[in-house]
Design a protein around this motif. Sequence first.
Motif, PDB file in Angstrom:
ATOM      1  N   LYS A 149      -2.359  56.334  20.696  1.00  0.00           N
ATOM      2  CA  LYS A 149      -1.766  57.462  19.961  1.00  0.00           C
ATOM      3  C   LYS A 149      -2.483  57.772  18.655  1.00  0.00           C
ATOM      4  CE  LYS A 149       3.061  57.404  21.489  1.00  0.00           C
ATOM      5  NZ  LYS A 149       4.463  57.166  21.064  1.00  0.00           N
ATOM      6  N   GLN A 150      -2.860  56.737  17.930  1.00  0.00           N
ATOM      7  CA  GLN A 150      -3.464  56.980  16.617  1.00  0.00           C
ATOM      8  C   GLN A 150      -4.885  57.536  16.711  1.00  0.00           C
ATOM      9  OE1 GLN A 150      -4.215  53.380  14.295  1.00  0.00           O
ATOM     10  NE2 GLN A 150      -4.015  52.138  16.142  1.00  0.00           N
ATOM     11  N   TYR A 151      -5.451  57.554  17.931  1.00  0.00           N
ATOM     12  CA  TYR A 151      -6.814  58.076  18.089  1.00  0.00           C
ATOM     13  C   TYR A 151      -6.853  59.333  18.953  1.00  0.00           C
ATOM     14  CZ  TYR A 151      -8.024  53.545  16.171  1.00  0.00           C
ATOM     15  OH  TYR A 151      -8.119  52.443  15.358  1.00  0.00           O
TER      16      TYR A 151
END
Length: 200
Positions: free
Chosen positions: A77-79
């Motif tokens: 998710k963070q990428y």
Amino acid sequence: MKLVKKSITLKSNNLEQLNQLLKQGFGPFVKAQDLVSSSSKPNNYYYAYYDNKQLIGSIFVHIDTKYVYFGFLTVDKQYRNKKYGSQIIEQLKKDNPKKPLYVCVQRLKGLHLNNKQRHLRVAFYERLGFVYTDVTLKHKLGKLNIMTTDHNANLEEKLKRVHTFYTDEQEKEFAKRQLVSIIGFIAIALTGSIAQFFMP
């Protein structure tokens, strides 16, 4: 931004990390250990992708002599929205020139808890040159629609050659997890706290 691809085996020390990654994209039904087991079949592969030793995403691939099927592509998710998913697909195309790519996606018809995610996935693949078809692949976990880079594909004929990627035991385990999750969903819905069960 340069991704490094690594094959995953049962001896890999990051299976739990991959399980968390898969859960972000597909809920609790798919486990890294299942994909590793499936990759023991001929021409099946399960890859993890890293950027500077940081796990970015993973994908399951079957490479036939005439086509490439892939599934369970997920990016942490963070990428997301940083072109990592596109880079993985473009590398897959580069590694298999002249071979059409196939992927199964959840159906758009009907109302589903993860409607938004389903449409986002289809839009993602369409940007990469895939076309959404009405051809469905029947699976014990439900019906999936086919997307492909082969705009002239005779899918009905080609799907007769699609391999079974999971053993009966694995599909039973998937169904069991799905049932447990549904029961949990109902229980949480009754308590008025269903947000955590919505797929991303």
